[in-house]
Design an enzyme around this catalytic site. Sequence first.
Site, mmCIF file in Angstrom:
data_model
loop_
_atom_site.group_PDB
_atom_site.id
_atom_site.type_symbol
_atom_site.label_atom_id
_atom_site.label_comp_id
_atom_site.label_asym_id
_atom_site.label_seq_id
_atom_site.Cartn_x
_atom_site.Cartn_y
_atom_site.Cartn_z
ATOM 1 N N GLU A 171 0.825 -1.200 0.000
ATOM 2 C CA GLU A 171 0.000 0.000 0.000
ATOM 3 C C GLU A 171 0.861 1.252 0.000
ATOM 4 O O GLU A 171 1.833 1.365 0.746
ATOM 5 C CB GLU A 171 -0.897 0.055 1.248
ATOM 6 C CG GLU A 171 -1.745 1.328 1.249
ATOM 7 C CD GLU A 171 -2.495 1.599 2.540
ATOM 8 O OE1 GLU A 171 -2.379 0.814 3.495
ATOM 9 O OE2 GLU A 171 -3.208 2.630 2.571
ATOM 10 N N ASP A 214 9.414 6.072 15.065
ATOM 11 C CA ASP A 214 9.362 7.477 14.692
ATOM 12 C C ASP A 214 9.775 8.289 15.917
ATOM 13 O O ASP A 214 9.112 8.253 16.945
ATOM 14 C CB ASP A 214 7.910 7.811 14.272
ATOM 15 C CG ASP A 214 7.753 9.255 13.828
ATOM 16 O OD1 ASP A 214 6.716 9.565 13.210
ATOM 17 O OD2 ASP A 214 8.654 10.086 14.086
ATOM 18 N N ASP A 271 10.362 12.012 17.282
ATOM 19 C CA ASP A 271 9.970 13.361 16.911
ATOM 20 C C ASP A 271 10.481 14.336 17.962
ATOM 21 O O ASP A 271 10.222 14.164 19.148
ATOM 22 C CB ASP A 271 8.439 13.378 16.853
ATOM 23 C CG ASP A 271 7.907 14.641 16.242
ATOM 24 O OD1 ASP A 271 6.886 14.563 15.562
ATOM 25 O OD2 ASP A 271 8.526 15.695 16.456
#
Lengths: 514, 393
Positions: free
Chosen positions: B13, B78, B80
């Site tokens: 995807e 992730d 951040d």
Amino acid sequence: MQFVSRQKKLLPNSQTELYGQCLQFYGQPPLENIALSEFETFAVERLKLLKTVENLGVSYVKLSEQYKKKLDQEFKNLNFPYRADADDRKSQSGPSEIEKRRKDHISHFILRLAYCQTEDLRRWFIQQEVDLFRYRFSSLSSKQKLEFLHKNNLQYDAISVEEKKALQDKLVNSSYAVSGITVEDQDFYKVPFQDALDLVRTRKVYLKAGYVYIPHQDIVTIVLNDFRTRLSKALALTARSLPAVHSDERLQPLLNHLSHAYVGQDYSIQKNVGKISLEQIDSLSGKSFPLCMRQLHQALRENHHLRHGGRMQYGLFLKGIGLSLEQALQFWRSEFIRGKVDADKFDKAYAYSIRHMFGKEGKRTDYTPYSCMKVILSNPPSQGDHHGCPFRHSDPELLKQKLQFYKVSPSGISQILELVKGMHYQLACQKYFELTHNIEDITFSLNHPNQYFVESQKVLGGGKDIKREMDTTQRLQEKSGRGSTAAREAAAAANVSQHLAEMTEELDSFFQDA
Amino acid sequence: MEHVQKNYFQNREFSFTLKDDIYVRYQSFTTQNELEKEMQKMNPYKIDIGAIYSHRPNQHNTVKSGTFQALEKELVFDIDMTDYDDVRSCCSAADICCKCWTLMTIAIRILDRALREDFGFQHLLWVYSGRRGVHCWVCDEAARKLSVAARSAVAEYLSLVKGGEETVKKVVLTDPIHPFIRESLAVVERYFPKYALQEQDILSHRESVDKVLSLVPEDVRKELQQDFQNEKKPETRWKLLRDQATKKQATAKKGQYFEKEVMLQYCYPRLDVNVSKGVNHLLKSPFSVHPKTGRISVPINLKELDVFDPFAVPTISLICEELDRPRAGEDEEKSEESKDKENEKDAAERRKIRDYKRTSLAKYVKYFDQFLDAMARSWKGELLRKSDLQKEF
């Protein structure tokens, strides 16, 4: 190293052989005929047991003294097997050990039928059965544990003595329960980390190159994992054979009722939509919102923003108290616009997720407001978040300041902090309710923020009318599930079986009291 | 790649974010060419990569409900910089600078070591997100096949900083200190003096000192507040704090590891568990352009980690500029090739492939190629092993 696949269990030729062990993996379904009444009784009693497991798990640390004592008591009351040694044929009033084990076996499989249908039901059932299994396995002696493992073919590689010596320091420092002596005395097994997730998650074990090193004494966690995985697969399979089961009209109403009963009121069906105006929310947040929602509302007003976790928890709560989709959109939009978000951005980015909450986008699932259990146990808040349960997730110091700010009396605050220390978060919230509403003893057992709201409105509104409305809708929800055809069917079935009707009423009142 | 399972690419995807924040999910493509053409046509601002599904994602609506599911996905992390706002004084929100960038260096060192040595993963790709953080893609086969529960367990094993706005003390250590925590502390200690004491200045001004002291036990706090009145140098102040900790560790059974807790609260990686545990989650594609900064999400070569400068990462404008520069000997090449129209098409393709080598992207693509080669070798090795086993029967 892998499991050796389970050997096919030979068909037993006597009950004593089948039920020779107190504890089992429920690998094989029961192969006998039972009376419908026994079917019903067994199922209901196991459900009561699982409900107790759930409640105790929130109020007490699992496997603590109090937890075990209370659960023991429940086992006794409901006639479930809990003592591995009780092979006594001494005449006692009530069923024999073998009979209890048979009930354990059969009732488990019946509840599989009721709880395999949706992801939520499966998750709940697996969680309680795993906790139940953990409790019963922990009650076995070491010898009995070993027997259980051997009988169920759980085999992992043990590491060599040289390797143990080389890793000694690391092994000792990885677990509170492992000492130098443990390393010398016990075998350590190398298990792929995917088979020991609970130990990995909590960092209670030494992990190297993808393998965890487990002393024999800790093998229970592996067993639990195995139990959980197998049950999960079995439920998926069971779901596929459901249509055949549902075509049996004797079973369908009971199974439906069983699966709705676990959840009690879930506030998913909106009543009083539009009865609350947006202007009332500020004052309601102070009077009738539980602390978690009051905190979220305040953070929203102050920062003109909430992060995703907060939007979900608070947004669904507002839906539960009766805000319509239009009201919700207006509410969030007007607040966010006061912050850094302009109207366009709101419509593009945030409006979608609000409509999603109301089931108007994507999967079109109508999301249900979070229960206390969900708020306490899942998605803990991190930096920048305001969601979660303040009794569970806030620093006690900050919680104290907050309660002082909300004008809770000093003695009340210390009572609350005591409860928090003992990890009785829902009881702490109940105490908060009592203190802010000026009442002595509340008559309900708190397990849902929307329940808090409803009960608060009752107290403040002096609501006889409200109570009647609640009762009717609650009974309607439990009996009818979704839609009126189901209600008619359920009514018809209840007429047919008088026994069933009595049983379900008993079930209703059990859960209302819980 | 010849050795990959069939349908892998077709069932992957992709999602595009288009102009005006229009978000389209469940994009999938049959060939690389198709992907390229669609990108040129739609001009997405953001390109994200998701999981490998059981069917082609762009046909998911035609599949019987419940059977369309994610089969494999890389394990991702992730980090951040915004999640560190409560412990960095130089910047906040989306801003970063060379001073706080050290937090990313620390995060990468700690997590890379743990994922390799503790979990046994080998194929890790660290990527600069383009603005304020880094991503990690763990591409081992075992990682791709992890369940949601396993991903969440890995993420929680790696989490030490817990708590939101309402929590003051976000790291609490108890006996025994797990080897993973010890290893992570060793990394933090290497960077702490320069990063925290000097660059972030956490023990200079009253306000920041108070913040640090709010993390130590009350009795120690009072003593240190006294001592700090006479001692202003941050390094010495830190030593005083450490000495207090050593003292406490000799006697107390609780709350004695506060100096380690301070270091971890200020430096230990903060990851978003939700990003890592979702099998349906989509993450920004490496080499895509960050819409707010124009920087390319380039892979980070760990051999050069300590000198990585996010502000030196090429932007899309730079790349365009570099591509527009005339090549040496270009005019001759062109006249030769334009004689033959068929050759022209091939030549254009070849030129396109060679072009990036003239830009600042060259070294990043080379590093990425090395990463892919390592994976291919691993895959080949796996195939050989499997076929050997089969031969035995």
